[in-house]
Design an enzyme around this catalytic site. Sequence first.
Site, short mmCIF file in Angstrom:
data_model
loop_
_atom_site.label_atom_id
_atom_site.label_comp_id
_atom_site.label_asym_id
_atom_site.label_seq_id
_atom_site.Cartn_x
_atom_site.Cartn_y
_atom_site.Cartn_z
N SER A 13 41.56 46.41 36.51
CA SER A 13 42.16 45.34 35.69
C SER A 13 41.52 43.99 36.04
CB SER A 13 43.67 45.31 35.86
OG SER A 13 44.04 44.86 37.14
N LEU A 85 37.18 49.78 48.01
CA LEU A 85 37.88 50.10 49.25
C LEU A 85 36.98 50.52 50.41
CD1 LEU A 85 41.00 51.85 47.70
CD2 LEU A 85 40.61 49.43 48.18
N ASN A 102 35.43 39.05 48.03
CA ASN A 102 36.44 40.08 47.85
C ASN A 102 37.76 39.42 47.49
OD1 ASN A 102 37.76 42.68 48.13
ND2 ASN A 102 38.54 41.97 50.11
N HIS A 104 41.84 40.02 48.02
CA HIS A 104 42.79 40.83 48.79
C HIS A 104 44.20 40.47 48.32
CE1 HIS A 104 44.03 43.33 52.10
NE2 HIS A 104 44.99 42.45 52.32
N ASP A 145 38.13 42.33 55.57
CA ASP A 145 39.04 41.21 55.30
C ASP A 145 38.93 40.05 56.29
OD1 ASP A 145 40.07 42.77 53.20
OD2 ASP A 145 41.53 43.71 54.54
N GLU A 174 46.28 37.35 40.63
CA GLU A 174 44.86 37.74 40.67
C GLU A 174 44.21 37.50 39.31
OE1 GLU A 174 44.67 41.10 44.12
OE2 GLU A 174 44.90 41.85 42.09
#
Length: 195
Positions: A13, A85, A102, A104, A145, A174
Amino acid sequence: MHHIAIFASGTGSNARKIIDHFAHSPNVHVALVVSNKPDAGVLHIAREHGVPTHLINRKSFYETEELLAVLAEHQVDFIVLAGFLWLVPASLVRAFPRRIVNIHPALLPMYGGKGMYGMHVHEAVRAANETETGITIHFVNEQYDEGDIIFQMRCPVAQTDTPADIARKVQELEHRHFPDVLDKILGQPEYVATQ
Ligand code: GAR
């Protein structure tokens, strides 16, 4: 003109929002979608939008330079992880210094690290009775991360929110912010040195 690759393992998405956002951009072209899952929704989204796709497996990703060659073929100069992932190998981080970001689904450094993805994150936030959570967009280094944080946005967590409710709130953040933040990063030479 930046040519970006989106790496994703899931429904895609966020990838869809990014592809739509840059569809008519004179500065940013979504050149490639990379996935490690042959049945990932993101691959359908890419095909619907006419974006080339490339499938990786563990061996090719961690033990060969095949992906670097494919990225070069598509003139990719920036990589966006949108629900990807696997840990990015050091060779790829070195090839794209401060050119991999990235997203998160939590406020790093909280709720990050190996195994912290998707619903696991929202379940942990719920279990800890947090009153807020949010999103983090950060540069990618060799650790999960841990790269420099570029952007965070918070949202409240109500006592009655289930992990699924939290997921919806975070996803909304997001979708609202990720494409805009990418636009800003790619427009600023101090973030990304031009080729
Ligand atoms: C997003 O919520 C993203 O933050 C998360 O995966 C989801 C992908 O959704 N990423 C991680 O958890 C990385 N640790 P999408 O496939 O619908 O864009």
